[in-house]
Design an enzyme around this catalytic site. Structure first.
Site, PDB file in Angstrom:
ATOM      1  CB  CYS A 244      -0.824  -0.055   1.193  1.00 39.56           C
ATOM      2  SG  CYS A 244      -1.729   1.432   1.579  1.00 39.56           S
TER       3      CYS A 244
ATOM      4  CE1 TYR B  35      -5.522   2.512  -5.195  1.00 38.44           C
ATOM      5  CE2 TYR B  35      -3.710   4.346  -5.315  1.00 38.44           C
ATOM      6  CZ  TYR B  35      -3.987   3.022  -4.834  1.00 38.44           C
ATOM      7  OH  TYR B  35      -3.303   2.320  -4.059  1.00 38.44           O
TER       8      TYR B  35
END
Length: 334
Positions: free
Chosen positions: A40, A171
């Site tokens: 992440c 994203y």
């Protein structure tokens, strides 16, 4: 604006851990555990800051499996599938200890209060700045100032643009629900990267002449760019290796102590390609890219700058905390 644009959910748990007693959570070495996934980028920020500031002795770290199941982040990398400090199998247990009615997403980084097992915060922007400011008394000797007061306004402005169009921009492209939303994110991403290239062409770091919070936030996206965002998220105008200034800048940071030893390309690739089954239903993980370029000379020392300011590099990571090296991954065929 497209109605199918990806929108990041706000962080529900935003408590502060403070040095002055202004919150219920005081700075206290050994009391808190930082839970991360090395896959992440938001969690990787906290890992880099913790390493550079030498906070390993003050805040322990737990690493979740990069492959989530329907209950999200799990501790299957640990013996018996439980975090050895918190004693939990899933991170959601800490979330629900803090709020039994919570029904939102489970995200990392997360800081958990060890005595109570309760989640304190998952507010990733504040976590790293608080490590720099609130935990100052626990920093190692020679720790750099990653959020210097006289540069905070400029750092915050750079961070806002980088978050909007780069950190979150990839994203917005990858999870766009239609062509319009994807195209908007794609063009804003590469326009911002072009602007960052111009900014960094004649200076070694984004703000000032030392590594700051701004560099760390950009780095964690750049280091994932060719491995996952270029193909998996369709951010394919150019690879990082085709952007000379940013490629040299990213290698400079990667080769700086405190950065490369937190980067796990194996976790990164397996998480994105195996968890996002709506984008990659076959769950096939690419063999590439060739990672050895990260170890090649970058030449940015010629721009001057002092990576740690008046401070010093961090020492080696504690036993068991270092991510696998590129040499190790290459030898293992990963």
């Amino acid at each position: 604006m497209s109605t199918k644009e990806f929108t990041r959910a706000p962080n529900h748990f935003d408590a502060r851990i403070t040095a002055d007693g202004s919150s219920p959570w005081p700075v206290e070495p050994g009391r808190y555990r930082l839970i991360v996934s090395r896959a992440c980028p938001w969690a990787s920020r906290a890992l880099v800051v913790r390493r550079l500031l030498g906070l390993e002795h003050a805040i322990s770290v737990g690493v979740a499996d990069p492959i989530q199941d329907e209950r999200s982040w799990r501790f299957t990398l640990d013996p018996d599938g439980r975090d050895p400090v918190l004693g939990i199998s899933y991170l959601h247990e800490a979330y629900h200890a803090a709020d039994p009615a919570y029904a939102g997403g489970i995200s990392v980084p997360a800081i958990v209060d060890i005595p109570s097992g309760r989640l304190v915060t998952n507010d990733y922007p504040t976590i790293t700045t608080d490590l720099s400011t609130q935990w100052r008394a626990c920093h190692r000797p020679g720790a750099p100032d990653l959020y210097p007061e006289h540069l905070r306004e400029e750092i915050d402005e750079v961070n806002r643009r980088v978050f909007r169009d780069v950190n979150n921009g990839v994203y917005r492209a990858g999870f766009a629900g239609d062509q319009e939303a994807y195209a908007d994110a794609y063009h804003r991403l590469f326009a911002c990267l072009d602007g960052l290239s111009e900014r960094l062409e004649g200076r070694r770091y984004l703000v000032g002449d030392t590594i700051t919070e701004a560099d760390i936030r950009l780095f964690t996206t750049l280091v994932r760019f060719d491995a996952v965002y270029h193909g998996h998220f369709k951010c394919n105008k150019r690879k990082l290796t085709e952007m000379p200034v940013l490629w040299a800048y990213a290698r400079d940071l990667y080769q700086t102590p405190g950065f490369h030893d937190t980067v796990d390309f194996d976790h990164i690739k397996r998480h994105y390609y195996m968890v996002h089954t709506d984008i990659n239903p076959t769950r096939i993980v690419p063999e590439g890219p060739d990672l050895t370029g990260w170890l090649t000379p970058h030449g940015r020392e010629a721009l001057g700058g002092r990576p740690f300011g008046d401070g010093t590099p961090p020492g080696p990571p504690p036993p068991g905390e270092a991510a696998p090296t590129i040499e190790e991954l290459t030898a293992a065929g990963r």
